[in-house]
Design a protein around this motif. Structure first.
Motif, PDB file in Angstrom:
ATOM      1  N   ALA A 193       0.828  -1.206   0.000  1.00  0.00           N
ATOM      2  CA  ALA A 193       0.000   0.000   0.000  1.00  0.00           C
ATOM      3  C   ALA A 193       0.865   1.260   0.000  1.00  0.00           C
ATOM      4  O   ALA A 193       0.553   2.235  -0.693  1.00  0.00           O
ATOM      5  CB  ALA A 193      -0.926  -0.008   1.217  1.00  0.00           C
ATOM      6  N   ALA A 194       1.950   1.245   0.766  1.00  0.00           N
ATOM      7  CA  ALA A 194       2.834   2.412   0.816  1.00  0.00           C
ATOM      8  C   ALA A 194       3.470   2.678  -0.545  1.00  0.00           C
ATOM      9  O   ALA A 194       3.564   3.835  -0.996  1.00  0.00           O
ATOM     10  CB  ALA A 194       3.916   2.199   1.881  1.00  0.00           C
ATOM     11  N   MET A 195       3.890   1.618  -1.221  1.00  0.00           N
ATOM     12  CA  MET A 195       4.487   1.794  -2.541  1.00  0.00           C
ATOM     13  C   MET A 195       3.439   2.200  -3.574  1.00  0.00           C
ATOM     14  O   MET A 195       3.719   3.011  -4.462  1.00  0.00           O
ATOM     15  CB  MET A 195       5.180   0.495  -2.968  1.00  0.00           C
ATOM     16  N   ARG A 196       2.244   1.657  -3.471  1.00  0.00           N
ATOM     17  CA  ARG A 196       1.186   2.021  -4.412  1.00  0.00           C
ATOM     18  C   ARG A 196       0.837   3.510  -4.290  1.00  0.00           C
ATOM     19  O   ARG A 196       0.686   4.215  -5.292  1.00  0.00           O
ATOM     20  CB  ARG A 196      -0.059   1.176  -4.152  1.00  0.00           C
ATOM     21  N   GLU A 197       0.747   3.991  -3.061  1.00  0.00           N
ATOM     22  CA  GLU A 197       0.440   5.400  -2.851  1.00  0.00           C
ATOM     23  C   GLU A 197       1.538   6.290  -3.427  1.00  0.00           C
ATOM     24  O   GLU A 197       1.259   7.336  -4.026  1.00  0.00           O
ATOM     25  CB  GLU A 197       0.258   5.683  -1.362  1.00  0.00           C
ATOM     26  N   ALA A 198       2.781   5.872  -3.267  1.00  0.00           N
ATOM     27  CA  ALA A 198       3.892   6.665  -3.810  1.00  0.00           C
ATOM     28  C   ALA A 198       3.814   6.738  -5.324  1.00  0.00           C
ATOM     29  O   ALA A 198       4.043   7.803  -5.922  1.00  0.00           O
ATOM     30  CB  ALA A 198       5.225   6.051  -3.365  1.00  0.00           C
ATOM     31  N   ARG A 199       3.487   5.622  -5.963  1.00  0.00           N
ATOM     32  CA  ARG A 199       3.373   5.629  -7.425  1.00  0.00           C
ATOM     33  C   ARG A 199       2.214   6.507  -7.886  1.00  0.00           C
ATOM     34  O   ARG A 199       2.342   7.255  -8.860  1.00  0.00           O
ATOM     35  CB  ARG A 199       3.205   4.195  -7.939  1.00  0.00           C
ATOM     36  N   GLU A 200       1.086   6.412  -7.184  1.00  0.00           N
ATOM     37  CA  GLU A 200      -0.087   7.191  -7.590  1.00  0.00           C
ATOM     38  C   GLU A 200       0.154   8.689  -7.438  1.00  0.00           C
ATOM     39  O   GLU A 200      -0.343   9.479  -8.235  1.00  0.00           O
ATOM     40  CB  GLU A 200      -1.299   6.765  -6.762  1.00  0.00           C
ATOM     41  N   ARG A 201       0.910   9.071  -6.419  1.00  0.00           N
ATOM     42  CA  ARG A 201       1.187  10.489  -6.179  1.00  0.00           C
ATOM     43  C   ARG A 201       2.490  10.954  -6.823  1.00  0.00           C
ATOM     44  O   ARG A 201       2.831  12.132  -6.739  1.00  0.00           O
ATOM     45  CB  ARG A 201       1.254  10.751  -4.673  1.00  0.00           C
ATOM     46  N   ASP A 202       3.205  10.008  -7.437  1.00  0.00           N
ATOM     47  CA  ASP A 202       4.482  10.319  -8.074  1.00  0.00           C
ATOM     48  C   ASP A 202       5.414  11.026  -7.098  1.00  0.00           C
ATOM     49  O   ASP A 202       5.984  12.083  -7.394  1.00  0.00           O
ATOM     50  CB  ASP A 202       4.277  11.175  -9.323  1.00  0.00           C
ATOM     51  N   THR A 203       5.552  10.435  -5.920  1.00  0.00           N
ATOM     52  CA  THR A 203       6.414  11.011  -4.903  1.00  0.00           C
ATOM     53  C   THR A 203       7.105   9.894  -4.145  1.00  0.00           C
ATOM     54  O   THR A 203       6.747   8.716  -4.284  1.00  0.00           O
ATOM     55  CB  THR A 203       5.605  11.870  -3.912  1.00  0.00           C
ATOM     56  N   LEU A 204       8.102  10.256  -3.354  1.00  0.00           N
ATOM     57  CA  LEU A 204       8.778   9.254  -2.548  1.00  0.00           C
ATOM     58  C   LEU A 204       7.848   8.742  -1.455  1.00  0.00           C
ATOM     59  O   LEU A 204       7.095   9.518  -0.854  1.00  0.00           O
ATOM     60  CB  LEU A 204      10.024   9.848  -1.897  1.00  0.00           C
ATOM     61  N   PRO A 205       7.873   7.449  -1.166  1.00  0.00           N
ATOM     62  CA  PRO A 205       7.093   6.938  -0.041  1.00  0.00           C
ATOM     63  C   PRO A 205       7.747   7.342   1.267  1.00  0.00           C
ATOM     64  O   PRO A 205       8.848   7.910   1.294  1.00  0.00           O
ATOM     65  CB  PRO A 205       7.162   5.422  -0.256  1.00  0.00           C
ATOM     66  N   ASP A 206       7.065   7.056   2.361  1.00  0.00           N
ATOM     67  CA  ASP A 206       7.643   7.272   3.690  1.00  0.00           C
ATOM     68  C   ASP A 206       8.699   6.192   3.897  1.00  0.00           C
ATOM     69  O   ASP A 206       8.390   5.064   4.282  1.00  0.00           O
ATOM     70  CB  ASP A 206       6.545   7.186   4.752  1.00  0.00           C
ATOM     71  N   LEU A 207       9.941   6.539   3.652  1.00  0.00           N
ATOM     72  CA  LEU A 207      11.012   5.551   3.685  1.00  0.00           C
ATOM     73  C   LEU A 207      11.254   5.006   5.086  1.00  0.00           C
ATOM     74  O   LEU A 207      11.631   3.837   5.247  1.00  0.00           O
ATOM     75  CB  LEU A 207      12.291   6.147   3.113  1.00  0.00           C
ATOM     76  N   ASP A 208      11.037   5.829   6.110  1.00  0.00           N
ATOM     77  CA  ASP A 208      11.213   5.347   7.477  1.00  0.00           C
ATOM     78  C   ASP A 208      10.165   4.289   7.803  1.00  0.00           C
ATOM     79  O   ASP A 208      10.472   3.281   8.462  1.00  0.00           O
ATOM     80  CB  ASP A 208      11.116   6.512   8.467  1.00  0.00           C
ATOM     81  N   PHE A 209       8.941   4.504   7.342  1.00  0.00           N
ATOM     82  CA  PHE A 209       7.875   3.533   7.591  1.00  0.00           C
ATOM     83  C   PHE A 209       8.159   2.233   6.846  1.00  0.00           C
ATOM     84  O   PHE A 209       8.003   1.139   7.392  1.00  0.00           O
ATOM     85  CB  PHE A 209       6.536   4.111   7.157  1.00  0.00           C
ATOM     86  N   ILE A 210       8.605   2.339   5.600  1.00  0.00           N
ATOM     87  CA  ILE A 210       8.945   1.142   4.834  1.00  0.00           C
ATOM     88  C   ILE A 210      10.095   0.393   5.494  1.00  0.00           C
ATOM     89  O   ILE A 210      10.082  -0.842   5.582  1.00  0.00           O
ATOM     90  CB  ILE A 210       9.295   1.514   3.384  1.00  0.00           C
ATOM     91  N   ALA A 211      11.079   1.130   6.003  1.00  0.00           N
ATOM     92  CA  ALA A 211      12.198   0.486   6.700  1.00  0.00           C
ATOM     93  C   ALA A 211      11.710  -0.247   7.941  1.00  0.00           C
ATOM     94  O   ALA A 211      12.198  -1.346   8.267  1.00  0.00           O
ATOM     95  CB  ALA A 211      13.242   1.534   7.074  1.00  0.00           C
ATOM     96  N   ALA A 212      10.733   0.325   8.650  1.00  0.00           N
ATOM     97  CA  ALA A 212      10.182  -0.327   9.835  1.00  0.00           C
ATOM     98  C   ALA A 212       9.438  -1.606   9.462  1.00  0.00           C
ATOM     99  O   ALA A 212       9.550  -2.627  10.149  1.00  0.00           O
ATOM    100  CB  ALA A 212       9.249   0.627  10.580  1.00  0.00           C
ATOM    101  N   LEU A 213       8.682  -1.563   8.363  1.00  0.00           N
ATOM    102  CA  LEU A 213       7.993  -2.760   7.887  1.00  0.00           C
ATOM    103  C   LEU A 213       8.995  -3.851   7.528  1.00  0.00           C
ATOM    104  O   LEU A 213       8.816  -5.022   7.880  1.00  0.00           O
ATOM    105  CB  LEU A 213       7.123  -2.422   6.674  1.00  0.00           C
ATOM    106  N   LEU A 214      10.044  -3.477   6.826  1.00  0.00           N
ATOM    107  CA  LEU A 214      11.061  -4.448   6.434  1.00  0.00           C
ATOM    108  C   LEU A 214      11.773  -5.043   7.641  1.00  0.00           C
ATOM    109  O   LEU A 214      12.090  -6.234   7.663  1.00  0.00           O
ATOM    110  CB  LEU A 214      12.071  -3.790   5.496  1.00  0.00           C
ATOM    111  N   HIS A 215      12.006  -4.214   8.631  1.00  0.00           N
ATOM    112  CA  HIS A 215      12.675  -4.714   9.836  1.00  0.00           C
ATOM    113  C   HIS A 215      11.811  -5.773  10.514  1.00  0.00           C
ATOM    114  O   HIS A 215      12.319  -6.806  10.977  1.00  0.00           O
ATOM    115  CB  HIS A 215      12.956  -3.568  10.801  1.00  0.00           C
TER     116      HIS A 215
END
Length: 343
Positions: A178-200
């Protein structure tokens, strides 16, 4: 026939089985589900009022509770079979009233609920939430004795825990998507800290807790009982081994995006490939390994598997360590829910 089920959940072990049963029931009918859970008004308590003043962030976490974590796992179960579902969270002291309110507001034509939940047999006495719903509902209520609708004893318990852990992983994967989809739809960087937390979380929980238990107990016992699953077990073990390296690749792509926005395309492709591989892995275990285990494992085998998954099989990953993962998961789902505008 019923077209829209309301399924109240309370986060208990029985609720995990209720999700499994309700999803299959709705899929058979071609119906949709609204999953619902209630939480207490922490802010109205003396402890809540004090914490709001002294520790605002702790108050936010306590007030949010684990409601979205409960619903995220239910959504993951429905999504696995492409079943339409919604989620609702309400705050109040009388869950039975909230159940009836949500059922009416959402136009549900059946309430599908467990006979009892966190309080066990006490829920059968007069005054229980289920009894009150039965007494006051204006629409049909199906009380599912979920503890009798899966394989008996230790097998049922072990499978419930394994599915619950799978749904936690799947929920985090859904948040990542969902975070990546929102970034693509808005043509902007996603919340990288949030993505890093998910990956962790994905890296830590499966690698440290889930996969070792699967291999040491479930996989090994299945391999000892039959050779039919040897090939697929070898594939799954290999995927466990390479999982950490794949997550590291995604984490590296995240870090590149912090300094080079053009790396977003690479990040998106890397994340998509990672999510698909994880989904395939979970589906293989649920569609092939668990049915094979049900066929070949003995009750004694299942008791060992259950104990391992319930107690983690290793003191270094039990107790507070496991509780830490649960709290971290709840926080991640609260952030995901806010981003998705859950109700």
């Amino acid at each position: 026939m019923y077209r829209h089920l309301l399924v109240p959940l309370d986060g208990s072990e029985l609720a995990t089985n209720l999700v499994t049963q309700s999803v299959e029931f709705a899929r058979t009918l071609g119906a949709r589900i609204t999953f619902f859970t209630a939480r207490e008004d922490f802010g109205a308590s003396g402890e809540g009022a004090l914490q709001r003043t002294l520790a605002p962030q702790d108050y936010i976490d306590e007030a949010a509770g684990d409601a979205y974590a409960i619903l995220a796992k239910a959504k993951a179960a429905a999504g696995q079979v492409e079943l339409r579902c919604d989620t609702v969270v309400r705050t109040g002291a009388r869950p039975w009233e909230l159940i009836l309110q949500v059922a009416e507001e959402r136009g549900c034509d059946l309430i599908f609920m467990a006979s009892h939940g966190r309080r066990g047999l006490q829920a059968f006495v007069p005054g229980s939430q289920t009894q009150k719903v039965l007494a006051q509902a204006r629409l049909p209520v199906l009380v599912a004795t979920v503890e009798r609708n899966m394989p008996a004893g230790a097998a049922r318990a072990a499978i419930g825990i394994i599915l619950d852990e799978h749904r936690s992983i799947a929920s985090v994967l859904a948040g990542l998507r969902a975070a990546m989809r929102e970034a693509r739809e808005r043509d902007t960087l996603p919340d990288l800290d949030f993505i890093a937390a998910l990956l962790h979380y994905i890296k830590s929980f499966p690698e440290v807790l889930h996969h070792p238990k699967e291999e040491r107990f479930l996989f090994s016992k299945l391999a000892a009982r039959t050779r039919d699953a040897d090939e697929i077990l070898a594939v799954l073990r290999h995927e466990h081994e390479e999982g950490g390296a794949i997550v590291a690749d995604v984490e590296a792509a995240v870090e590149r995006c912090r300094t080079d926005r053009s790396s977003l395309v690479t990040l998106a492709l890397t994340v998509d490939a990672f999510i698909e591989s994880q989904w395939r892995h979970l589906n293989t275990e649920e569609e092939i390994i668990l049915p094979a285990a049900l066929e070949h494992l003995t009750e004694a085998d299942w008791r060992e598997v259950e104990q391992a998954f319930r107690e983690n099989g290793d003191s270094r990953v039990g107790g507070e360590y496991d509780e830490g993962f649960k709290k971290r998961f709840a926080k991640l789902m609260n952030v995901t829910a806010a981003g998705d505008n859950w109700q």
